[in-house]
Design an enzyme around this catalytic site. Sequence first.
Site, mmCIF file in Angstrom:
data_model
loop_
_atom_site.group_PDB
_atom_site.id
_atom_site.type_symbol
_atom_site.label_atom_id
_atom_site.label_comp_id
_atom_site.label_asym_id
_atom_site.label_seq_id
_atom_site.Cartn_x
_atom_site.Cartn_y
_atom_site.Cartn_z
ATOM 1 N N ASN A 59 2.465 1.638 4.275
ATOM 2 C CA ASN A 59 2.703 -0.070 4.588
ATOM 3 C C ASN A 59 2.433 0.163 6.550
ATOM 4 O O ASN A 59 3.065 0.549 7.490
ATOM 5 C CB ASN A 59 4.261 0.677 4.665
ATOM 6 N N CYS A 117 1.329 -1.604 0.494
ATOM 7 C CA CYS A 117 -0.478 -0.231 0.183
ATOM 8 C C CYS A 117 0.814 1.212 0.176
ATOM 9 O O CYS A 117 2.198 1.273 0.192
ATOM 10 C CB CYS A 117 -1.156 -0.518 1.119
ATOM 11 N N ASP A 142 -8.517 3.670 1.724
ATOM 12 C CA ASP A 142 -7.161 4.022 2.966
ATOM 13 C C ASP A 142 -7.764 3.813 3.831
ATOM 14 O O ASP A 142 -8.315 5.388 4.168
ATOM 15 C CB ASP A 142 -5.997 4.610 2.190
ATOM 16 N N CYS A 164 -1.277 0.367 7.579
ATOM 17 C CA CYS A 164 -3.080 0.308 7.609
ATOM 18 C C CYS A 164 -2.663 -0.505 6.246
ATOM 19 O O CYS A 164 -3.702 -1.924 7.256
ATOM 20 C CB CYS A 164 -3.927 1.779 7.456
ATOM 21 N N ARG A 165 -3.179 -0.887 5.533
ATOM 22 C CA ARG A 165 -4.012 -1.321 4.752
ATOM 23 C C ARG A 165 -3.002 -2.775 4.740
ATOM 24 O O ARG A 165 -3.507 -4.337 4.401
ATOM 25 C CB ARG A 165 -4.762 -1.158 3.364
ATOM 26 N N SER A 166 -1.738 -2.521 4.113
ATOM 27 C CA SER A 166 -0.675 -4.030 3.805
ATOM 28 C C SER A 166 -0.259 -4.627 5.153
ATOM 29 O O SER A 166 -0.359 -5.449 5.084
ATOM 30 C CB SER A 166 0.700 -3.308 3.155
#
Length: 174
Positions: free
Chosen positions: A11, A8, A130, A13-15
């Site tokens: 690096n 993401c 995000d 939140c999402r990934s």
Amino acid sequence: MIRVLFVCLGNICRSPMAEAVFRHMVKEAGLDGVVEVDSAGTGHWHVGEPPHEGTRRILEQKGIDWRGIRARQVAPVDAERFDYIVAMDAENQGEVVRMLGLHRPDGKKRPQVFRLLELVPDAPTADVPDPYYTGNFDEVYELIRAGCAALLERIRRDLEKRQAGEDDAADDRR
């Protein structure tokens, strides 16, 4: 060994959420010695930081371990190290292809690069939003969970194909 990298922007939140969720699924499937999981960001702003508190909160609520995950930036070696590079959105997919020079033909083995939600035909969106901006970590968790489940099934099929190919090669040698 199959190696998966989730990507993401920062690096945090999402990934890292996808990394933790997928590691959990891989372990539950008994594939933790077969599948290696990591995450990275296309940006450098958060290098060395733990996941965002919203990511940590939702993972802890779900009983998923995130400890040991620290933000890092995508590096050139990732193009050679990983079999799958799974982006959270189209922008980061394009950026990782550019950063790793994956658009240039050079005869080298290339990782498969795709967006996570490409694997979920009935996903309500093509990109994982995000939560750093939206604050909706619950929605993001559900999207990531669905995408990771589909990715695990894809990897299981790929492992079966590899095994069948190895069996065929062994038969040919006899």
